[in-house]
Design a protein around this motif. Structure first.
Motif, PDB file in Angstrom:
ATOM      1  N   LEU A 178     -24.575  24.332  -1.099  1.00 60.42           N
ATOM      2  CA  LEU A 178     -25.429  25.109  -1.513  1.00 60.42           C
ATOM      3  C   LEU A 178     -26.534  24.290  -2.027  1.00 60.42           C
ATOM      4  CD1 LEU A 178     -23.866  28.383  -2.730  1.00 60.42           C
ATOM      5  CD2 LEU A 178     -25.198  28.110  -0.730  1.00 60.42           C
ATOM      6  N   LYS A 179     -26.187  23.160  -2.976  1.00 60.59           N
ATOM      7  CA  LYS A 179     -27.149  22.261  -3.636  1.00 60.59           C
ATOM      8  C   LYS A 179     -27.683  21.718  -2.745  1.00 60.59           C
ATOM      9  CE  LYS A 179     -27.440  18.940  -7.277  1.00 60.59           C
ATOM     10  NZ  LYS A 179     -26.651  18.186  -8.215  1.00 60.59           N
ATOM     11  N   GLU A 180     -27.387  21.170  -1.704  1.00 63.96           N
ATOM     12  CA  GLU A 180     -27.917  20.223  -0.359  1.00 63.96           C
ATOM     13  C   GLU A 180     -28.612  21.141   0.345  1.00 63.96           C
ATOM     14  OE1 GLU A 180     -26.269  17.708   3.242  1.00 63.96           O
ATOM     15  OE2 GLU A 180     -24.710  18.205   1.891  1.00 63.96           O
ATOM     16  N   HIS A 181     -28.465  22.394   0.506  1.00 67.41           N
ATOM     17  CA  HIS A 181     -29.038  23.214   1.245  1.00 67.41           C
ATOM     18  C   HIS A 181     -30.104  24.200   0.416  1.00 67.41           C
ATOM     19  CE1 HIS A 181     -26.201  21.633   3.925  1.00 67.41           C
ATOM     20  NE2 HIS A 181     -27.174  21.935   4.999  1.00 67.41           N
ATOM     21  N   ARG A 182     -30.205  23.954  -0.722  1.00 67.51           N
ATOM     22  CA  ARG A 182     -30.886  25.072  -1.387  1.00 67.51           C
ATOM     23  C   ARG A 182     -32.423  25.169  -1.145  1.00 67.51           C
ATOM     24  NH1 ARG A 182     -30.596  20.116  -4.096  1.00 67.51           N
ATOM     25  NH2 ARG A 182     -32.507  18.849  -4.581  1.00 67.51           N
ATOM     26  N   THR A 183     -33.122  24.446  -0.195  1.00 68.80           N
ATOM     27  CA  THR A 183     -34.454  24.755   0.236  1.00 68.80           C
ATOM     28  C   THR A 183     -34.175  25.830   1.386  1.00 68.80           C
ATOM     29  OG1 THR A 183     -34.233  23.020   1.918  1.00 68.80           O
ATOM     30  CG2 THR A 183     -35.552  22.780  -0.225  1.00 68.80           C
ATOM     31  N   HIS A 189     -22.745  35.154  -7.446  1.00 69.38           N
ATOM     32  CA  HIS A 189     -22.230  35.778  -6.296  1.00 69.38           C
ATOM     33  C   HIS A 189     -22.508  37.330  -6.248  1.00 69.38           C
ATOM     34  CE1 HIS A 189     -19.318  32.439  -6.636  1.00 69.38           C
ATOM     35  NE2 HIS A 189     -19.149  32.785  -5.468  1.00 69.38           N
ATOM     36  N   PRO A 190     -22.504  38.044  -4.841  1.00 71.88           N
ATOM     37  CA  PRO A 190     -21.967  37.382  -3.742  1.00 71.88           C
ATOM     38  C   PRO A 190     -22.775  36.511  -3.035  1.00 71.88           C
ATOM     39  CG  PRO A 190     -22.741  39.721  -3.387  1.00 71.88           C
ATOM     40  CD  PRO A 190     -22.652  39.422  -4.988  1.00 71.88           C
ATOM     41  N   VAL A 191     -22.256  35.599  -2.142  1.00 70.38           N
ATOM     42  CA  VAL A 191     -22.995  34.749  -1.221  1.00 70.38           C
ATOM     43  C   VAL A 191     -22.804  35.075   0.053  1.00 70.38           C
ATOM     44  CG1 VAL A 191     -23.416  32.241  -0.793  1.00 70.38           C
ATOM     45  CG2 VAL A 191     -22.446  32.921  -3.141  1.00 70.38           C
ATOM     46  N   LEU A 192     -23.821  34.835   0.978  1.00 69.59           N
ATOM     47  CA  LEU A 192     -23.917  35.243   2.376  1.00 69.59           C
ATOM     48  C   LEU A 192     -23.779  33.971   3.248  1.00 69.59           C
ATOM     49  CD1 LEU A 192     -25.271  37.961   4.505  1.00 69.59           C
ATOM     50  CD2 LEU A 192     -25.648  35.958   4.965  1.00 69.59           C
ATOM     51  N   PHE A 193     -23.082  33.497   3.776  1.00 69.10           N
ATOM     52  CA  PHE A 193     -23.162  32.233   4.624  1.00 69.10           C
ATOM     53  C   PHE A 193     -23.050  32.691   6.141  1.00 69.10           C
ATOM     54  CE2 PHE A 193     -19.993  30.942   1.128  1.00 69.10           C
ATOM     55  CZ  PHE A 193     -21.100  30.200   0.265  1.00 69.10           C
ATOM     56  N   GLY A 194     -24.151  32.427   6.774  1.00 72.42           N
ATOM     57  CA  GLY A 194     -24.175  32.557   8.445  1.00 72.42           C
ATOM     58  C   GLY A 194     -23.062  31.613   8.932  1.00 72.42           C
ATOM     59  N   ALA A 195     -22.727  31.950  10.275  1.00 69.39           N
ATOM     60  CA  ALA A 195     -21.604  31.227  10.823  1.00 69.39           C
ATOM     61  C   ALA A 195     -22.068  29.782  11.120  1.00 69.39           C
ATOM     62  CB  ALA A 195     -20.951  31.919  11.935  1.00 69.39           C
ATOM     63  N   ALA A 196     -23.327  29.558  11.218  1.00 74.50           N
ATOM     64  CA  ALA A 196     -23.788  28.256  11.594  1.00 74.50           C
ATOM     65  C   ALA A 196     -23.320  27.250  10.271  1.00 74.50           C
ATOM     66  CB  ALA A 196     -25.355  28.063  11.862  1.00 74.50           C
ATOM     67  N   HIS A 197     -23.179  27.957   9.190  1.00 72.05           N
ATOM     68  CA  HIS A 197     -22.999  27.019   7.947  1.00 72.05           C
ATOM     69  C   HIS A 197     -21.587  26.869   7.721  1.00 72.05           C
ATOM     70  CE1 HIS A 197     -27.460  27.096   6.763  1.00 72.05           C
ATOM     71  NE2 HIS A 197     -27.139  28.566   7.240  1.00 72.05           N
ATOM     72  N   TRP A 198     -20.538  27.548   8.288  1.00 72.99           N
ATOM     73  CA  TRP A 198     -19.119  27.340   8.091  1.00 72.99           C
ATOM     74  C   TRP A 198     -18.570  26.192   8.206  1.00 72.99           C
ATOM     75  CZ3 TRP A 198     -17.180  32.430  11.002  1.00 72.99           C
ATOM     76  CH2 TRP A 198     -17.882  33.514  10.250  1.00 72.99           C
ATOM     77  N   PRO A 199     -18.919  25.373   9.258  1.00 71.79           N
ATOM     78  CA  PRO A 199     -18.296  23.790   9.135  1.00 71.79           C
ATOM     79  C   PRO A 199     -18.691  22.930   8.363  1.00 71.79           C
ATOM     80  CG  PRO A 199     -18.996  24.704  11.339  1.00 71.79           C
ATOM     81  CD  PRO A 199     -19.608  25.659  10.498  1.00 71.79           C
ATOM     82  N   GLU A 238     -27.912  31.625  10.937  1.00 75.28           N
ATOM     83  CA  GLU A 238     -28.378  30.565  10.095  1.00 75.28           C
ATOM     84  C   GLU A 238     -28.973  30.991   8.586  1.00 75.28           C
ATOM     85  OE1 GLU A 238     -28.970  27.401  10.907  1.00 75.28           O
ATOM     86  OE2 GLU A 238     -28.498  27.370  12.743  1.00 75.28           O
ATOM     87  N   SER A 239     -28.365  32.403   8.525  1.00 77.74           N
ATOM     88  CA  SER A 239     -28.745  32.913   7.052  1.00 77.74           C
ATOM     89  C   SER A 239     -27.939  32.231   5.999  1.00 77.74           C
ATOM     90  CB  SER A 239     -28.689  34.606   7.211  1.00 77.74           C
ATOM     91  OG  SER A 239     -29.432  34.993   8.104  1.00 77.74           O
ATOM     92  N   LEU A 240     -28.663  32.228   5.107  1.00 76.61           N
ATOM     93  CA  LEU A 240     -27.924  31.658   3.798  1.00 76.61           C
ATOM     94  C   LEU A 240     -28.516  32.412   2.706  1.00 76.61           C
ATOM     95  CD1 LEU A 240     -25.910  29.350   2.983  1.00 76.61           C
ATOM     96  CD2 LEU A 240     -27.804  27.840   2.677  1.00 76.61           C
ATOM     97  N   ALA A 241     -27.910  33.106   1.697  1.00 74.69           N
ATOM     98  CA  ALA A 241     -28.334  33.952   0.747  1.00 74.69           C
ATOM     99  C   ALA A 241     -27.511  34.000  -0.499  1.00 74.69           C
ATOM    100  CB  ALA A 241     -28.911  35.121   1.329  1.00 74.69           C
ATOM    101  N   SER A 242     -27.856  34.294  -1.486  1.00 71.82           N
ATOM    102  CA  SER A 242     -27.018  34.461  -2.690  1.00 71.82           C
ATOM    103  C   SER A 242     -27.687  35.544  -3.686  1.00 71.82           C
ATOM    104  CB  SER A 242     -26.955  32.945  -3.113  1.00 71.82           C
ATOM    105  OG  SER A 242     -26.112  33.348  -4.504  1.00 71.82           O
TER     106      SER A 242
END
Length: 204
Positions: A173-178, A147-157, A134-138
């Motif tokens: 990323l804008k939609e999930h900024r929180t 960049h770089p940006v880290l996308f947890g696998a739950a976000h890939w789809p 669930e990680s999402l970091a930038s």
């Protein structure tokens, strides 16, 4: 044990280098093959990901992919061809994430080949933000996302569904900024791009 140890640590995170650009404003010279420190720029970008802690690196190629394969030394990398590279960064991001499916990677740390001012220190800082799928970091520079940006696998789809043109994951990323963790890297990296002839002065 720390959270990263219980989740597999850095080995759970694959480096994903987007290196398909054709360098339209550089006279059509592929960015991956621009000379930097005597070697193709793509080699430098791969080394940064590895030195920053990514044990596995997938490299998305596009413009003159055959020449890049022939001229660049990229041992141990997974090379991914993106036949739709001219459609923009979004297509390369989708191709890269697709290449990671089924590999066991739980997150992707995405970097761009044309940002040589971003070194392993910034990669390591963003990698350290990994806690799970669930990680999402930038990385951030004076508070601005980069960049770089880290996308947890739950976000890939979700990212693949919205990555179009040259926007990449910007809309997602804008939609999930929180949910996004910003990791300040302005003290260890410079996020300039190599886009124009004038920018070539940044290369060595």
């Amino acid at each position: 044990m720390t959270t990263r140890e219980t989740t597999g640590g850095a080995r759970a995170v694959a480096g994903l280098l987007l290196a398909a650009g054709g360098g339209r404003r550089l006279g059509g010279r592929p960015k991956a093959l621009l000379p930097h420190r005597g070697r193709p720029l793509v080699e430098h970008a791969v080394r940064v990901l590895r030195d920053g802690g990514c044990a596995t690196v997938h490299v998305v190629l596009g413009a003159q992919a055959g020449d890049v394969r022939a001229r660049a030394s990229l041992p141990g990398c997974v090379l991914v061809d993106n036949p739709d590279w001219e459609q923009g960064m979004g297509s390369s991001l989708r191709a890269g994430l697709d290449s990671l499916a089924g590999t066991g990677a739980r997150a992707a740390l995405v970097s761009l080949v044309d940002q040589p001012g971003i070194g392993p220190e910034a990669v390591a800082r963003v990698l350290a933000a990994f806690e799970g799928e669930e990680s999402l970091a930038s990385a951030a520079y004076d508070g601005e996302r980069g960049h770089p940006v880290l996308f947890g696998a739950a976000h890939w789809p979700g990212i693949a569904a919205t990555a179009t043109g040259d926007r990449g994951a910007r809309a997602y990323l804008k939609e999930h900024r929180t949910a996004l963790t910003l990791v300040e890297c302005g003290d260890v990296a410079r996020p300039f791009d190599i886009d124009t002839e004038a920018d070539l002065a940044h290369l060595e």
